[in-house]
Design a protein around this motif. Sequence first.
Motif, PDB file in Angstrom:
ATOM      1  N   SER A 288      61.699  79.103   8.343  1.00 29.76           N
ATOM      2  CA  SER A 288      62.524  78.241   9.190  1.00 29.76           C
ATOM      3  C   SER A 288      62.968  78.970  10.448  1.00 29.76           C
ATOM      4  O   SER A 288      63.088  80.195  10.466  1.00 29.76           O
ATOM      5  CB  SER A 288      63.738  77.803   8.360  1.00 29.76           C
ATOM      6  N   THR A 289      63.222  78.199  11.518  1.00 28.19           N
ATOM      7  CA  THR A 289      63.712  78.813  12.755  1.00 28.19           C
ATOM      8  C   THR A 289      65.239  78.772  12.860  1.00 28.19           C
ATOM      9  O   THR A 289      65.794  79.114  13.888  1.00 28.19           O
ATOM     10  CB  THR A 289      63.088  78.133  13.997  1.00 28.19           C
ATOM     11  N   TRP A 290      65.914  78.336  11.788  1.00 24.23           N
ATOM     12  CA  TRP A 290      67.344  78.611  11.704  1.00 24.23           C
ATOM     13  C   TRP A 290      67.487  80.130  11.602  1.00 24.23           C
ATOM     14  O   TRP A 290      66.525  80.837  11.240  1.00 24.23           O
ATOM     15  CB  TRP A 290      67.968  77.927  10.495  1.00 24.23           C
ATOM     16  N   GLU A 291      68.687  80.631  11.869  1.00 19.66           N
ATOM     17  CA  GLU A 291      68.869  82.089  11.941  1.00 19.66           C
ATOM     18  C   GLU A 291      68.397  82.835  10.691  1.00 19.66           C
ATOM     19  O   GLU A 291      67.866  83.938  10.763  1.00 19.66           O
ATOM     20  CB  GLU A 291      70.342  82.418  12.210  1.00 19.66           C
ATOM     21  N   GLY A 292      68.611  82.247   9.523  1.00 20.87           N
ATOM     22  CA  GLY A 292      68.254  82.925   8.279  1.00 20.87           C
ATOM     23  C   GLY A 292      66.760  83.198   8.131  1.00 20.87           C
ATOM     24  O   GLY A 292      66.361  84.070   7.357  1.00 20.87           O
ATOM     25  N   GLY A 293      65.949  82.481   8.877  1.00 20.29           N
ATOM     26  CA  GLY A 293      64.505  82.688   8.795  1.00 20.29           C
ATOM     27  C   GLY A 293      64.022  83.867   9.602  1.00 20.29           C
ATOM     28  O   GLY A 293      62.978  84.460   9.293  1.00 20.29           O
ATOM     29  N   MET A 294      64.791  84.218  10.659  1.00 18.94           N
ATOM     30  CA  MET A 294      64.272  85.211  11.604  1.00 18.94           C
ATOM     31  C   MET A 294      65.212  86.363  11.933  1.00 18.94           C
ATOM     32  O   MET A 294      64.768  87.378  12.456  1.00 18.94           O
ATOM     33  CB  MET A 294      63.832  84.511  12.894  1.00 18.94           C
ATOM     34  N   ARG A 295      66.513  86.197  11.652  1.00 17.48           N
ATOM     35  CA  ARG A 295      67.396  87.337  11.940  1.00 17.48           C
ATOM     36  C   ARG A 295      67.388  88.269  10.732  1.00 17.48           C
ATOM     37  O   ARG A 295      67.499  87.819   9.595  1.00 17.48           O
ATOM     38  CB  ARG A 295      68.816  86.881  12.259  1.00 17.48           C
ATOM     39  N   GLU A 296      67.233  89.554  11.004  1.00 16.52           N
ATOM     40  CA  GLU A 296      67.000  90.533   9.934  1.00 16.52           C
ATOM     41  C   GLU A 296      68.004  91.680  10.022  1.00 16.52           C
ATOM     42  O   GLU A 296      68.517  91.968  11.096  1.00 16.52           O
ATOM     43  CB  GLU A 296      65.593  91.127  10.110  1.00 16.52           C
ATOM     44  N   PRO A 297      68.214  92.360   8.904  1.00 19.61           N
ATOM     45  CA  PRO A 297      68.961  93.609   9.030  1.00 19.61           C
ATOM     46  C   PRO A 297      68.115  94.579   9.863  1.00 19.61           C
ATOM     47  O   PRO A 297      66.923  94.747   9.588  1.00 19.61           O
ATOM     48  CB  PRO A 297      69.083  94.135   7.592  1.00 19.61           C
TER      49      PRO A 297
END
Length: 445
Positions: A288-297
């Motif tokens: 998904s392109t919501w933040e949870g899909g692409m923002r990483e530690p």
Amino acid sequence: MSALGAKPPNFVVIFCDDLGYGDLGCFGHPTIATPNLDRMAAEGIKFTQFYSAACVCTPSRAALLTGRLPVRSGMCSDKRRVLFPNSAGGLPQSEITLAEGLKTKGYATAAIGKWHLGHLPQFLPTNNGFDTYFGIPYSNDMDRLASAPKGRESFWKPKVKYFNVPLLRDTKVIERPADQTTITRRYTEEAIEFIKNHKAKPFFVYLAHSLPHIPLFRGTAFEGVSKRGLYGDVIEEIDWSVGQVLKTLKAEGLAENTLVFFTSDNGPWLIFDTHGGSAGLLRDGKGSTWEGGMREPGIAWWPGKIKPHTSHAITSTMDIYTTCLTLAGAKVPADRVVDGRDLSPILFKGAKSVRDTFFYYRGEQLYAVRQGPWKAHYITRPAYGRGAPEKHDPPALYHLDHDPSEKHNLAKDNPEVLATIAKALAQHNTKLKRGKNQLDLIIKK
Ligand code: MG
């Protein structure tokens, strides 16, 4: 010679598979213990807004190693989102990988772990700038045998024999099925050996763990160690692995000339219940392109060189490419668009920002644009399943600093923000040259 010292720095990039933003102790997980990563973050830079360039494996890895959005290399698709064992495509030879760039400066280069940029010989790491390769060519759940339990049963109680995934040394299969219970340990040993054997030269180690992508496996030493259950065991073994690598760099006297990055290819695979990780307070996950899909530690570590701090700059896996090439004194390709930025101003001078805008693609389509704290979604779509794309006009607008969970659409009250973002998008589109789709090519029987 690098700008920073007599000998160009070494680089180690540790890349996980499907690790969520909320899966490490230092990123807020309450029951997964990651003391080594927590220490790495405390001694280095913890990036709170670090993005992969795609929400699934293949395009994300292409972007990491080329510094370019996958739409430019053709390593993304709306039909087949990643490469499969029957794929005929892979990373085009015209792309210049980070390893190829570093080779021009005499680096020793090793790829260890999951590749997923083409399993046919011409696409393997040893044909893409890496001196050696040890790992699996695609995801650890591919090649499931017909004799394995049907549906999700083989994931809930995974056995090595269910997944006929090959383990390669360079271009040769040396084990099949790969023993995934020992794989994290063996990747780690391989990395340590390479570091010890190449300390006289500058080196680049790309250590791409095939976990915590499902099916989940861990070594016997990590069975039942985590309060978080099986998924926690897997992360705690990866944390151990990070500790071993950093310990080796210190013991060999290399730590002060080695830049280490830690991150992941995409968010957690939420459709696998407790076998998938957590994006913490971010919305949705892998696919998904919501933040949870692409923002990483994101963590960078270089003792004595970088000033420990937390960075809220908009940063990306693609920046690793440009940063390493620049520090090595190698050329960043000038004949094509490179999306990665040199992170040196953040690493060495504590700069607050290296870019203002970030583009979120799902497959070949642009879904969202971030500018400063604002993110506009032009299209949204469920990560998996039959849900159709939903177009938004005006785009749905979220303020990520105030609302990291993307709950409150502020489009109505902020038309001027949407107008500025639309301009940035138009500018982006004028320079966009799409690469030929590599993911829809299938081996003809
Ligand atoms: Mg992945």
